[in-house]
Design an enzyme around this catalytic site. Structure first.
Site, PDB file in Angstrom:
ATOM      1  N   LEU A 133      36.033  48.529  40.502  1.00  0.00           N
ATOM      2  CA  LEU A 133      36.596  47.842  39.546  1.00  0.00           C
ATOM      3  C   LEU A 133      38.316  47.940  39.951  1.00  0.00           C
ATOM      4  O   LEU A 133      38.696  49.077  40.543  1.00  0.00           O
ATOM      5  CB  LEU A 133      36.628  48.463  38.147  1.00  0.00           C
ATOM      6  CG  LEU A 133      35.486  47.979  37.297  1.00  0.00           C
ATOM      7  CD1 LEU A 133      35.442  48.937  36.147  1.00  0.00           C
ATOM      8  CD2 LEU A 133      35.485  46.434  37.033  1.00  0.00           C
ATOM      9  N   ASN A 184      40.870  34.323  36.078  1.00  0.00           N
ATOM     10  CA  ASN A 184      42.457  34.249  36.467  1.00  0.00           C
ATOM     11  C   ASN A 184      42.304  33.778  37.856  1.00  0.00           C
ATOM     12  O   ASN A 184      41.694  34.471  38.863  1.00  0.00           O
ATOM     13  CB  ASN A 184      43.199  35.551  36.321  1.00  0.00           C
ATOM     14  CG  ASN A 184      44.471  35.435  36.508  1.00  0.00           C
ATOM     15  OD1 ASN A 184      45.060  34.386  36.899  1.00  0.00           O
ATOM     16  ND2 ASN A 184      45.319  36.547  36.551  1.00  0.00           N
ATOM     17  N   SER A 234      45.427  33.303  39.614  1.00  0.00           N
ATOM     18  CA  SER A 234      46.705  33.413  40.121  1.00  0.00           C
ATOM     19  C   SER A 234      46.834  34.632  41.193  1.00  0.00           C
ATOM     20  O   SER A 234      47.628  34.395  42.023  1.00  0.00           O
ATOM     21  CB  SER A 234      47.783  33.823  38.786  1.00  0.00           C
ATOM     22  OG  SER A 234      47.420  34.833  38.436  1.00  0.00           O
ATOM     23  N   GLU A 235      46.027  35.513  40.986  1.00  0.00           N
ATOM     24  CA  GLU A 235      46.097  36.594  41.870  1.00  0.00           C
ATOM     25  C   GLU A 235      45.539  35.984  43.302  1.00  0.00           C
ATOM     26  O   GLU A 235      46.216  36.746  44.233  1.00  0.00           O
ATOM     27  CB  GLU A 235      45.072  37.711  41.273  1.00  0.00           C
ATOM     28  CG  GLU A 235      45.671  38.376  40.222  1.00  0.00           C
ATOM     29  CD  GLU A 235      44.440  39.394  39.476  1.00  0.00           C
ATOM     30  OE1 GLU A 235      44.824  40.521  39.042  1.00  0.00           O
ATOM     31  OE2 GLU A 235      43.259  39.119  39.681  1.00  0.00           O
ATOM     32  N   PRO A 252      31.089  40.825  42.118  1.00  0.00           N
ATOM     33  CA  PRO A 252      30.497  40.708  40.631  1.00  0.00           C
ATOM     34  C   PRO A 252      31.650  41.162  39.610  1.00  0.00           C
ATOM     35  O   PRO A 252      32.532  41.803  39.635  1.00  0.00           O
ATOM     36  CB  PRO A 252      29.246  41.482  40.590  1.00  0.00           C
ATOM     37  CG  PRO A 252      28.975  41.642  42.128  1.00  0.00           C
ATOM     38  CD  PRO A 252      30.150  41.842  42.678  1.00  0.00           C
ATOM     39  N   GLU A 255      43.803  42.261  30.215  1.00  0.00           N
ATOM     40  CA  GLU A 255      45.141  42.101  29.512  1.00  0.00           C
ATOM     41  C   GLU A 255      45.748  43.435  29.494  1.00  0.00           C
ATOM     42  O   GLU A 255      47.230  43.498  29.446  1.00  0.00           O
ATOM     43  CB  GLU A 255      44.440  42.170  27.963  1.00  0.00           C
ATOM     44  CG  GLU A 255      43.795  40.993  27.333  1.00  0.00           C
ATOM     45  CD  GLU A 255      42.181  40.909  27.728  1.00  0.00           C
ATOM     46  OE1 GLU A 255      41.732  41.967  28.356  1.00  0.00           O
ATOM     47  OE2 GLU A 255      41.548  40.101  27.187  1.00  0.00           O
TER      48      GLU A 255
END
Length: 447
Positions: free
Chosen positions: A320, A347, A349-350, A279, A67
């Site tokens: 991360l 997601n 879209s990436e 992961p 987010e």
């Protein structure tokens, strides 16, 4: 309905006040376990660690890294249009904080979000005095929303969504008056899909505040990768240049067995293959690497900065905030969180933006709208594997052995992404400017 909503809210407020001492103890326990920031955990109780600069301030709130990342393009656009604007971004998770503090422009204030107790919210609002609050996705906290409204602060909910489980809870006779009351305090709700818009209307959000702009998860902006990270990715690209590469991203517990089973089959057919496993949680990655090493596999763990050997065939990412860059290393992306019942997808879209051929499982939850939108835009853009591991194996074998099909699927994903991602931020800005900023910066609020 309004009377019942106020009664439900008073009960919630009294309960949240009563458990405040326990919440404080819980935060201390989380700090002890390394789940809260060692120095900045008091921010979770509303205590600031940075000064409030003079001038108008907009508070953006996102719960976690996903987010927070989709909020950044909107924030940057707001600053571009209104350079005098102060921006406060709050997040909840420590992992999101560690990534975002390195990526955000220096003028954006980053804090941990206050817990939804009366004292924490009151202290936070009194100190920061935001002119407007922009909540991301599903952050619906009664004390925050009601206190903001009481102080004359305009509220917006962007990329708004409510899961099926939450919808069933909120739509019950006990909580429906409360959620209806909360939605009445908003000036703008922008659902991420038409289906989500229907859910908000069924929960009695005023129709005139519901507007559509497209899903912000399609917006892949510049996230400020530092030079060392860029060099690291380029070095990895060089090491993979003579390999057959595929990547399984956002893998949850239970899915690694599926991915490693597929890897074993592919190794027999394509000895030159490298499987990149990313992961969802870094600790899970370290556990996978240790297990594979015990079984005799040649594994490289990203956090160890080791180089590939000729025998290396599995690369485990236990860091991360690098997923967007990692997608540029592979022609094929298998999106996890979708192959085991009870999961709800991630997601896609990436991967599409990077021009990957995309495969995902059947359990995609609220991302089903994204899968459907991309498939409607181009049927070859996303391949949804619905019957399990064997279908995934066969689909990957076909992509590795049919170069024309691979390139067609890669191009289809990229084209669908480009079509669906256009003008979203500009549309969001227009909605915010009309419904929120035009009111927030002209009205005087009591504090």
């Amino acid at each position: 309905m309004m009377k019942n909503g106020l009664a439900a809210y008073k009960i919630y407020r009294a309960l949240s006040y009563g458990v405040s001492p326990l919440i404080r103890l819980h935060l201390r326990w989380r700090r002890f376990r390394g789940l809260e920031h060692l120095q900045r955990w008091p921010e979770r109780l509303g205590h600031p660690s940075q000064p409030r600069q003079p001038g108008p301030l907009v508070w953006f709130h996102a719960v976690s890294l996903g987010e927070g990342m989709i909020a950044i393009p909107v924030i940057k656009h707001c600053i571009q249009k209104m350079p005098h604007l102060n921006i406060l971004l709050t997040i909840t998770t420590l992992s999101a904080f560690e990534v975002l503090r390195k990526r955000l422009p220096s003028e954006i204030i980053l804090q941990f979000s206050p817990v939804d107790t009366p004292a924490s919210i009151s202290y936070f609002l009194h100190y920061w005095k935001p002119n407007a609050i922009v909540l991301m996705e599903s952050e619906l906290w009664p004390n925050l929303i009601m206190d903001a409204s009481k102080n004359g602060i305009t509220l917006a909910l962007l990329n708004a969504r409510i899961s099926e489980k939450s919808f069933n809870i909120w739509s019950g006779s006990v909580l429906l008056p409360l959620i209806s009351l909360m939605f009445s305090k908003f000036s703008l709700i922008v659902p991420l899909s038409t289906e989500q818009g229907v859910r908000f209307q069924l929960l009695q959000a005023p129709p005139y505040i519901i507007n559509f702009s497209g899903d912000l998860k399609y917006v892949i902006g510049d996230i400020g990768v530092d030079e060392s990270s860029r060099k690291s990715i380029d070095n990895l690209r060089l090491q993979l240049s003579h390999k057959q590469v595929w990547m399984a991203s956002s893998i949850h517990r239970g899915e690694e067995e599926i991915i490693l089973g597929v890897h074993t089959v592919l190794m027999h057919l394509q000895p030159n293959i490298v499987t990149i496993i990313v992961p969802r949680h870094p600790q899970h990655g370290r556990e996978i690497a240790k297990k594979l090493e015990r079984e005799g596999h040649n594994v490289v763990l990203r956090s160890q900065h080791e180089r590939f050997t000729p025998e290396t065939n599995i690369y485990v990412v236990d860091t991360l905030g690098e997923l967007r860059q990692l997608y540029t290393l592979t022609p094929i992306a298998v999106i996890g969180g979708s192959f085991v019942p009870g999961l709800s997808g991630h997601n896609i879209s990436e991967a599409a933006a990077a021009g990957c051929a995309i495969l995902t499982g059947r359990h995609v939850g609220h991302f089903s709208h994204m899968v459907l939108e991309m498939q409607q835009s181009n049927p070859l853009s996303v391949l949804q594997v619905v019957s399990g591991r064997v279908e995934l194996e066969n689909s990957l074998i076909e992509l590795f052995t049919n170069t024309t099909l691979l390139e067609t699927r890669r191009r289809a994903a990229k084209e669908a992404f480009c079509m669906l991602s256009s003008d979203i931020v500009a549309n969001i800005w227009s909605l915010l400017n009309f419904h929120i900023f035009s009111r927030s910066f002209t009205e005087t609020k009591p504090h």
